[in-house]
Scaffold this active site. Structure first.
Site, short mmCIF file in Angstrom:
data_model
loop_
_atom_site.label_atom_id
_atom_site.label_comp_id
_atom_site.label_asym_id
_atom_site.label_seq_id
_atom_site.Cartn_x
_atom_site.Cartn_y
_atom_site.Cartn_z
N GLY A 75 43.09 36.63 38.93
CA GLY A 75 44.24 37.07 39.69
C GLY A 75 45.27 35.99 39.90
O GLY A 75 46.33 36.25 40.46
N THR A 76 44.98 34.77 39.46
CA THR A 76 45.94 33.68 39.57
C THR A 76 47.09 33.91 38.59
O THR A 76 46.86 34.29 37.44
CB THR A 76 45.27 32.33 39.26
OG1 THR A 76 44.17 32.14 40.15
CG2 THR A 76 46.26 31.18 39.44
N THR A 77 48.31 33.66 39.04
CA THR A 77 49.47 33.80 38.17
C THR A 77 50.09 32.42 37.92
O THR A 77 49.67 31.42 38.50
CB THR A 77 50.52 34.73 38.79
OG1 THR A 77 50.97 34.18 40.04
CG2 THR A 77 49.94 36.11 39.03
N ASN A 102 48.56 41.52 39.69
CA ASN A 102 48.41 42.13 41.01
C ASN A 102 47.31 43.19 40.94
O ASN A 102 47.38 44.12 40.15
CB ASN A 102 49.73 42.78 41.44
CG ASN A 102 49.75 43.16 42.90
OD1 ASN A 102 48.87 43.86 43.39
ND2 ASN A 102 50.76 42.70 43.61
N PHE A 103 46.29 43.05 41.79
CA PHE A 103 45.15 43.96 41.75
C PHE A 103 45.25 45.11 42.74
O PHE A 103 44.32 45.91 42.86
CB PHE A 103 43.85 43.18 41.99
CG PHE A 103 43.34 42.50 40.75
CD1 PHE A 103 42.57 43.18 39.84
CD2 PHE A 103 43.68 41.18 40.49
CE1 PHE A 103 42.12 42.57 38.68
CE2 PHE A 103 43.24 40.55 39.34
CZ PHE A 103 42.46 41.25 38.42
N HIS A 135 57.54 36.59 49.42
CA HIS A 135 56.15 36.21 49.63
C HIS A 135 56.05 35.12 50.70
O HIS A 135 57.06 34.51 51.08
CB HIS A 135 55.51 35.69 48.34
CG HIS A 135 55.01 36.78 47.44
ND1 HIS A 135 55.81 37.39 46.51
CD2 HIS A 135 53.78 37.38 47.33
CE1 HIS A 135 55.12 38.30 45.84
NE2 HIS A 135 53.89 38.32 46.33
N HIS A 136 54.84 34.86 51.12
CA HIS A 136 54.56 33.83 52.11
C HIS A 136 54.93 32.43 51.58
O HIS A 136 55.05 32.21 50.37
CB HIS A 136 53.08 33.86 52.49
CG HIS A 136 52.15 33.81 51.31
ND1 HIS A 136 51.78 32.64 50.69
CD2 HIS A 136 51.55 34.80 50.60
CE1 HIS A 136 50.97 32.90 49.68
NE2 HIS A 136 50.83 34.22 49.61
N LYS A 139 52.94 30.42 48.69
CA LYS A 139 52.92 30.80 47.28
C LYS A 139 53.70 29.78 46.46
O LYS A 139 54.89 29.53 46.72
CB LYS A 139 53.49 32.21 47.09
CG LYS A 139 53.34 32.72 45.66
CD LYS A 139 53.60 34.21 45.56
CE LYS A 139 53.44 34.71 44.13
NZ LYS A 139 52.09 34.45 43.60
N GLY A 145 54.12 36.45 39.92
CA GLY A 145 53.59 37.02 38.68
C GLY A 145 53.83 38.51 38.60
O GLY A 145 54.11 39.06 37.52
N THR A 146 53.76 39.19 39.75
CA THR A 146 54.02 40.62 39.78
C THR A 146 55.48 40.91 39.43
O THR A 146 55.78 41.85 38.68
CB THR A 146 53.70 41.18 41.17
OG1 THR A 146 52.31 40.93 41.46
CG2 THR A 146 53.96 42.68 41.23
#
Length: 256
Positions: A75-77, A102-103, A135-136, A139, A145-146
């Site tokens: 899940g790492t981008t 993104n899961f 995002h936070h 990041k 990545g999404t």
């Protein structure tokens, strides 16, 4: 089922909770200072690993999974440049990996909507798209990545926008380029917005993640599906299989 965790930040802790809540076993936890655990019996006997670390360490962790014969959900981008190399290893039968930027199940539905609307918009050149993500502050990569996945899919489908370009908030993109904006603030899990503007109206689609639980649940479900399989997969393969919806979840997020 035994699942190893690579990366033990906030997502790692949440993954641990989800795994245990399903009656599964966390076989091994590997964080930045525990790299020797890749050689441990506990790791090598894991059914699958879930990797949520950093862009700088992701590829090394993936290769270590391949060396140990452990399938890995990633899940790492932010490591896109190495994607062709990793995919080639899997295609040769020397590794098993399932990747997604993104899961979240909801986000993957949102991605399907993006592809559908973009196809419609090929017939309406009075609408101009833009993409933004929030995002936070923790990041590291941007755009997310999404957002990159959404932008790549839009530009690959659109007849008018062949490339995307990252812009500062308020800046417009040159003709034929899709502008992508990012913002880092607070502890925002992730907000992605696609806007189609015309002179007479706006069409706005937003996916707003309330927390990280959706990401963790999706990743664990993908890990359960991946165990025992061989090759290179995306979350689209997983979702298409479990929902029986054919190619609706197929995406272009993987670099060929």
């Amino acid at each position: 089922m035994k699942i190893a965790l690579i990366g033990y930040g906030r997502m790692g802790h949440l993954l641990e909770e989800v795994i245990k809540s399903r009656g599964l076993e966390v076989s091994c936890i590997i964080d930045v200072d525990d790299q020797e655990k890749f050689l441990s019996e506990a790791f090598c006997k894991s059914d699958v690993a879930i990797e949520f670390s950093t862009p700088a360490s992701a590829v090394d962790g993936i290769l270590r999974c391949f060396a140990a014969g452990v399938p890995v959900v990633v899940g790492t981008t932010g490591w896109d440049n190495s994607m062709p190399e990793i995919k080639a290893i899997c295609d040769k039968g020397k590794g098993t990996l399932l990747y997604s930027s993104n899961f979240s199940i909801g986000m993957n539905i949102f991605m399907a909507m993006n592809r559908y609307v973009t196809r419609i918009m090929n017939g309406f050149d009075t609408y101009t798209p833009a993409l933004s993500e929030v995002h936070h502050v923790h990041k590291l990569d941007h755009p997310s990545g999404t957002a990159v996945t959404l932008a790549n899919e839009l530009t690959s489908i659109s007849s008018r926008f062949k490339k995307w370009i990252e812009k500062e908030e308020g800046q417009k993109a040159e003709s034929g380029l899709l502008p992508v904006y990012h913002k880092r603030e607070g502890e925002v899990p992730g907000i992605h917005t696609i806007t189609w503007e015309s002179e007479v109206d706006s069409i706005i689609m937003t996916h707003d993640a309330k927390n990280r639980l959706g990401f963790a649940r999706g990743a664990v479900s993908a890990a359960q599906w991946l165990a025992g399989k061989k090759g290179f997969f995306t979350i689209g393969d997983f979702l298409s299989d479990v929902t029986g919806t054919g190619g609706i979840f197929n995406s272009n997020e993987i670099v060929s």
